[in-house]
Write an enzyme that holds these catalytic residues in place. Sequence first.
Site, short mmCIF file in Angstrom:
data_model
loop_
_atom_site.label_atom_id
_atom_site.label_comp_id
_atom_site.label_asym_id
_atom_site.label_seq_id
_atom_site.Cartn_x
_atom_site.Cartn_y
_atom_site.Cartn_z
N GLY A 10 0.91 -1.31 0.01
CA GLY A 10 0.07 0.05 -0.06
C GLY A 10 0.78 1.13 -0.10
N CYS A 280 -10.01 9.32 8.17
CA CYS A 280 -9.96 8.31 9.59
C CYS A 280 -11.25 8.99 10.29
CB CYS A 280 -8.66 8.77 10.29
SG CYS A 280 -7.47 7.89 9.58
#
Length: 477
Positions: A10, A280
């Site tokens: 990632g 987030c």
Amino acid sequence: MSIRTICCIGAGYVGGPTMAVIADRCPGIQVTVVDLNQARIDAWNDPDLSKLPVYEPGLDAVVGRCRGRNLHFSTAVEPAIAAADMVFLSVNTPTKTKGVGAGQASDLRWIEASARQVAACAQGHTIVVEKSTLPVRTAETVQAILSAAQGNGTGSGQPKTFAVLSNPEFLAEGTAVSDLENPDRVLIGGDDEGAIEALAEVYGHWVPEQRILRTNLWSSELSKLTANAFLAQRISSINSISALCEATGADVQEVAKAIGFDSRIGHKFLKPGPGFGGSCFQKDILNLVYLCSHYGLHEVADYWQSVVNLNGWQQSRIARLVVQRLFGTVTGKTIAIFGFAFKADTNDTRESPAISICADLLDEGARLTIYDPKVNESQIAGDLATGASKPDSKDQLLTEGSWSKVASIEEAVKNADAIIVLTEWQCFKDLDWQHIAGNMRRPAWVFDARSVIDAQAANTAGLSVWSVGKGTQQNIS
Ligand code: UDX
Ligand code: ADP
């Protein structure tokens, strides 16, 4: 066990900057960041450091120092896993959009896929580190997948063995490099002493020992969700008070300052605004809500859900307020949007309050001219994809409910009826309001959802000004 090779799966906002700083601080460790997305990897390898896929102050210098030395970006996932002593999982974990837990639970398909790749390709002993933010007990899933491959022989002749750690990232976008270089704490959760100490040794190259905290796996996973929930809760709290300030004549900046002097409360994270964004906060709270409901803790779930609800309300109340002040209609009116990123110093727009505020105004028929110094047009097009169209001809620009990305503040404000400041970019703090006001259609408004502009100067230039948590300085000239 001393770590010599790291693979990070990632190459996003977390994986890229985190691995760049590890490579910078640990010249003896070879770090390879892999991603399936060829365009993203090409951008990380672009010789022009201003084209890195993630904009973060200082990141270009760090990447420039290490790339090709001990920092590599590649799409060759399997060999990088096979060569690694330690594999970080730093893949996307968005909120599920369908199926069980839709709208709350995290979609773990990318975590599962990458864990399966590690299980298949790892050689000998491999420490697997969860870096992405995950629901509590995800490590159980990762462990189960890895255990199924454990003991199989490998090319090196060594049987495969794994240890799983949780090492959540606390960096904030826009300050990622300094947060990584000087973290408040590094959290390592796990039950394998050797693996914990191997990861602690990596961070020990630059992080003082007393800031490296060791916990069990579940505490580490839950601490990340809890930290984000507490931070987001402070923003919803101050935003709720911003509305009350506007109703009562109090000034939210003064209230925030006054309460921040209480050392138990502190000054940080008390800035009112259009609501929190970023990848987030909302995702993690929804995750917490889902977990609480799963364990039958419905009152706890409702408590945290209210933080997200208040955030959505702040966004829609700002859109509504703009429409009201512009005589109840924005149909066909030009509104300049100052800032589309979810905060300053990043090109990231995930969950940006600008998305829902712009969408509401487009629904009302507004023509938006969007200026952001770092966000590109295709990103905005993706975010505003549903509903209003992007004008592709001059004629279409005259239609209602459309938007265009413009290259300058000057272009954005031309004949505009209003400006809405949605991101606190430095360039909005010191503007020539006389000049701007001269280019707008009167009566004109500035809605400062971040309280960053020189409101007095804008007002003196003949504009009516609304500031979050402060209310309105009207100018009827
Ligand atoms: C957050 C956490 O801070 C970080 O520790 C975690 O690893 C990831 O999530 P990030 O989302 O990058 O980081 O940025 P942050 O600075 O926390 O801001 C989040 C949102 O809250 C932004 O939209 C920001 O504008 C808003 N915010 C922040 C406020 O509205 N007021 C504040 O006082 C602080
Ligand atoms: P974050 O903000 O958590 O870093 P991003 O979405 O920016 O999230 O980055 C996650 C990255 O992980 C994406 O670039 C995606 O292509 C990559 N990715 C997801 N699954 C895999 C996988 N199985 N193998 C390699 N890369 C993956």
